[in-house]
Design a protein around this motif. Structure first.
Motif, PDB file in Angstrom:
ATOM      1  N   TYR A 274     -11.611  -3.531  -7.244  1.00 42.44           N
ATOM      2  CA  TYR A 274     -11.257  -2.334  -7.174  1.00 42.44           C
ATOM      3  C   TYR A 274     -10.093  -1.844  -6.181  1.00 42.44           C
ATOM      4  CZ  TYR A 274     -15.531  -2.042  -9.791  1.00 42.44           C
ATOM      5  OH  TYR A 274     -16.583  -2.318 -10.883  1.00 42.44           O
ATOM      6  N   ALA A 275      -9.564  -2.727  -5.407  1.00 38.73           N
ATOM      7  CA  ALA A 275      -8.906  -2.568  -4.288  1.00 38.73           C
ATOM      8  C   ALA A 275      -7.414  -2.201  -4.642  1.00 38.73           C
ATOM      9  CB  ALA A 275      -8.719  -3.777  -3.143  1.00 38.73           C
ATOM     10  N   HIS A 276      -6.888  -2.377  -5.637  1.00 39.65           N
ATOM     11  CA  HIS A 276      -6.047  -1.820  -6.214  1.00 39.65           C
ATOM     12  C   HIS A 276      -5.746  -0.256  -6.253  1.00 39.65           C
ATOM     13  CE1 HIS A 276      -8.003  -2.171  -9.853  1.00 39.65           C
ATOM     14  NE2 HIS A 276      -7.126  -1.290 -10.445  1.00 39.65           N
ATOM     15  N   LEU A 277      -6.698   0.395  -6.412  1.00 39.10           N
ATOM     16  CA  LEU A 277      -6.825   1.649  -6.592  1.00 39.10           C
ATOM     17  C   LEU A 277      -6.465   2.556  -5.452  1.00 39.10           C
ATOM     18  CD1 LEU A 277     -10.204   1.985  -8.702  1.00 39.10           C
ATOM     19  CD2 LEU A 277      -7.849   2.238  -9.368  1.00 39.10           C
ATOM     20  N   MET A 278      -6.555   1.716  -4.238  1.00 32.54           N
ATOM     21  CA  MET A 278      -6.307   2.246  -2.974  1.00 32.54           C
ATOM     22  C   MET A 278      -4.909   1.903  -2.405  1.00 32.54           C
ATOM     23  SD  MET A 278      -8.650   3.939  -1.295  1.00 32.54           S
ATOM     24  CE  MET A 278      -8.521   3.882   0.387  1.00 32.54           C
ATOM     25  N   ARG A 279      -4.345   1.149  -3.359  1.00 36.76           N
ATOM     26  CA  ARG A 279      -2.827   1.104  -3.083  1.00 36.76           C
ATOM     27  C   ARG A 279      -1.761   2.125  -2.622  1.00 36.76           C
ATOM     28  NH1 ARG A 279      -1.176  -1.976  -7.570  1.00 36.76           N
ATOM     29  NH2 ARG A 279      -2.639  -3.638  -6.883  1.00 36.76           N
ATOM     30  N   GLY A 280      -1.338   2.362  -1.711  1.00 36.11           N
ATOM     31  CA  GLY A 280      -0.459   3.342  -0.953  1.00 36.11           C
ATOM     32  C   GLY A 280      -1.102   4.169  -0.220  1.00 36.11           C
ATOM     33  N   ILE A 281      -2.258   3.977   0.089  1.00 34.76           N
ATOM     34  CA  ILE A 281      -3.197   4.746   0.978  1.00 34.76           C
ATOM     35  C   ILE A 281      -2.552   5.039   2.326  1.00 34.76           C
ATOM     36  CG2 ILE A 281      -4.486   2.857   2.031  1.00 34.76           C
ATOM     37  CD1 ILE A 281      -5.613   6.330   1.492  1.00 34.76           C
ATOM     38  N   ASN A 282      -1.523   4.062   2.762  1.00 34.08           N
ATOM     39  CA  ASN A 282      -0.992   4.259   4.083  1.00 34.08           C
ATOM     40  C   ASN A 282       0.195   5.268   4.061  1.00 34.08           C
ATOM     41  OD1 ASN A 282      -2.399   2.427   6.165  1.00 34.08           O
ATOM     42  ND2 ASN A 282      -2.051   0.848   4.499  1.00 34.08           N
ATOM     43  N   PHE A 283       0.380   5.768   2.660  1.00 36.54           N
ATOM     44  CA  PHE A 283       1.588   6.731   2.557  1.00 36.54           C
ATOM     45  C   PHE A 283       0.853   8.344   3.207  1.00 36.54           C
ATOM     46  CE2 PHE A 283       3.595   4.140  -0.655  1.00 36.54           C
ATOM     47  CZ  PHE A 283       4.988   4.257   0.036  1.00 36.54           C
ATOM     48  N   ALA A 284      -0.478   8.112   3.280  1.00 39.08           N
ATOM     49  CA  ALA A 284      -1.132   9.433   3.487  1.00 39.08           C
ATOM     50  C   ALA A 284      -1.027  10.018   5.099  1.00 39.08           C
ATOM     51  CB  ALA A 284      -2.729   9.269   3.434  1.00 39.08           C
ATOM     52  N   ASP A 285      -0.712  11.154   5.024  1.00 39.66           N
ATOM     53  CA  ASP A 285      -0.693  11.828   6.536  1.00 39.66           C
ATOM     54  C   ASP A 285      -2.046  12.046   7.169  1.00 39.66           C
ATOM     55  OD1 ASP A 285       2.197  12.347   7.028  1.00 39.66           O
ATOM     56  OD2 ASP A 285       1.858  13.275   4.999  1.00 39.66           O
ATOM     57  N   SER A 286      -3.180  12.296   6.070  1.00 40.20           N
ATOM     58  CA  SER A 286      -4.372  12.488   6.478  1.00 40.20           C
ATOM     59  C   SER A 286      -5.506  12.126   5.469  1.00 40.20           C
ATOM     60  CB  SER A 286      -4.829  14.046   6.947  1.00 40.20           C
ATOM     61  OG  SER A 286      -4.364  14.912   5.918  1.00 40.20           O
ATOM     62  N   ILE A 287      -6.670  11.690   5.934  1.00 38.74           N
ATOM     63  CA  ILE A 287      -7.485  11.152   4.970  1.00 38.74           C
ATOM     64  C   ILE A 287      -8.950  11.308   5.437  1.00 38.74           C
ATOM     65  CG2 ILE A 287      -8.529   8.945   4.054  1.00 38.74           C
ATOM     66  CD1 ILE A 287      -5.707   7.519   5.267  1.00 38.74           C
TER      67      ILE A 287
END
Length: 477
Positions: A274-287
């Protein structure tokens, strides 16, 4: 010192032993204790003038209240998205109360240092860039609220305004773009003065809860001003994920703050499935990520992360002179809503240290396997309709009858609850009254999923006469 306090100080070990015994009785009954129940309103007593001692208070609790606890920490509580507490997390939480640390200072106790260590573990667990600053808060609602607060401050700065100083009335209204926001987003918008009507609901992909990227881009282009975008990393009904990478790439063309609500879906990062679903998380300004869901630690525990630590300081800095310079002493009370903070990081540290990445990966994958198996049983049944694919750990389904109302679903689930073996909560999925099975407890096994299906079927057969008899034509998955 009052005689009772003096007595209990001398009997502290005996008091703790009584508490351990009471907890042990509950834990030993988790296989049979009802996961849901309907408790009548308590008849309130008057405040006693004279006390009785801690042991007597424990005995009173045992006699009057303990047997009425709901086993929401057990393996067959499938309501909302609720975890339990691993043995290591329980031990950590008990120590939190015993040590009673105010986890805000940098060097006057090891407590805030352990929080920093735990946040570091989480950044590695979720694959977050080192630049992210994080802290523990009470839950996903407060974490979402912090993310939107930081976004509001950032948008103000784009307009040359410092909202923390000048107030939100100094800027033009802020729009929030999202496809399937959690209710806590709307709650946060109300608290922050953004207003619930400021939400712009973006179209979803066909038969999905995930955002239509083309529709989002059209709205961003038309906005002509900075906005807040709230993306989902796991919706509560179907664990659908927005395409975080595609949304993040839009930041090169449009000005917006990206907040990612990954309250429980963030744990997809643990598994290669399932890790591919989190691809792009580092574009987030807040999480936002919640610990008392899939990490299985006691309430209350969530984390907030941001790439904009200086913005967070502007919003939350405590101006009391005796607290010192936050640049020299980066204490958490300068970065979170609370000045006094429970040491809520400790249970998370304990469970991460005790079971590691591998142990928590096994929980995630086992829960998802149980959910998938339950979904297959429901799909093949004559009584139920699966409303969405089982993507991870949530199963969204309904009764296969025409004219089913939300009240019918509630009545059915009340009957399931009163059976005493499993517990579910109702929901609405694209306007359809539905049932959500959220499987996120560390103890849940395949046998629990089978029992859940058996109970659902048995209870339906027992009360089906209360519903209409014509089959409903809902597209199956």
């Amino acid at each position: 010192m009052h005689p009772l306090l003096q007595h209990d100080k001398q009997q502290q070990k005996d008091i703790l032993n009584h508490a351990v015994q009471l907890a042990q009785v509950y834990l030993e009954q988790q296989e049979s204790f009802p996961p849901g129940r309907n408790i009548p309103d308590l008849v309130l007593e008057d405040m006693p003038e004279k006390g009785t001692s801690a042991v007597q208070a424990l005995e009173y609790f045992k006699q009057h209240y303990a047997s009425q606890i709901t086993n929401s920490a057990g393996p067959r509580y499938f309501g909302f998205v609720t975890g339990g507490s691993t043995p290591a997390a329980v031990a950590g939480d008990w120590l939190v109360s015993a040590y009673d640390q105010n986890a805000c200072g940098s060097n006057d106790s090891i407590a805030p240092q352990v929080e920093r260590q735990t946040i570091h573990f989480f950044k590695q667990l979720f694959g977050l860039d080192e630049i992210y600053f994080g802290s523990f808060v009470t839950g996903a609602t407060v974490s979402n609220q912090i993310g939107l607060t930081l976004g509001r401050q950032w948008i103000g700065e784009q307009q040359g305004k410092d909202i923390a100083v000048e107030g939100a009335y100094s800027i033009s209204p802020i729009k929030v773009f999202s496809a399937t926001p959690h209710s806590s987003i709307l709650k946060s918008m109300a608290i922050l003065g953004l207003g619930k009507n400021s939400l712009v609901r973006i179209d979803t992909l066909p038969d999905r809860e995930a955002i239509d990227i083309a529709a989002l881009e059209r709205e961003l282009k038309a906005a002509q001003q900075p906005v807040l975008v709230v993306a989902n990393a796991g919706t509560v009904n179907t664990v659908d994920f927005d395409d975080l990478e595609a949304i993040g790439k839009l930041k090169s063309k449009y000005i917006f703050w990206l907040h990612v609500d990954a309250a429980f879906g963030g744990f997809a990062a643990l598994s290669s499935r399932y890790a591919h679903l989190m691809r792009g998380i580092n574009f987030a300004d807040s999480i936002t990520i919640d610990a008392h869901k899939w990490l299985n630690v006691p309430y209350d525990a969530a984390m907030q992360f941001t790439r904009h630590k200086k913005t967070q300081l502007k919003v939350f800095q405590n101006s009391a002179a005796y607290l010192g310079d936050p640049e020299k002493s980066p204490d958490y009370f300068h970065y979170t809503p609370e000045n006094s903070r429970r040491w809520r990081a400790l249970p998370s540290w304990f469970t991460l240290k005790a079971y590691g990445r591998e142990g928590h990966r096994e929980i995630v994958e086992r829960n998802c396997d149980v959910a998938y198996s339950l979904g297959e049983k429901l799909k093949a049944s004559a009584e139920f309709t699966l409303l969405a694919p089982v993507r991870m750990n949530v199963v969204c389904f309904t009764l296969k009858h025409a004219g089913i109302t939300f009240d019918d679903i509630r009545a059915y689930l009340n009957a399931v609850r009163d059976d005493g073996r499993v517990f579910f909560t109702p929901t609405l999925y694209k306007g359809i009254p539905a049932i959500r099975a959220a499987i996120s407890n560390w103890q849940t096994e395949e046998a629990d999923g089978q029992l859940a299906f058996d109970v659902l079927t048995e209870v339906y057969q027992a009360i089906r006469h209360t519903f209409a008899t014509t089959s409903v034509h809902i597209q199956t998955i």
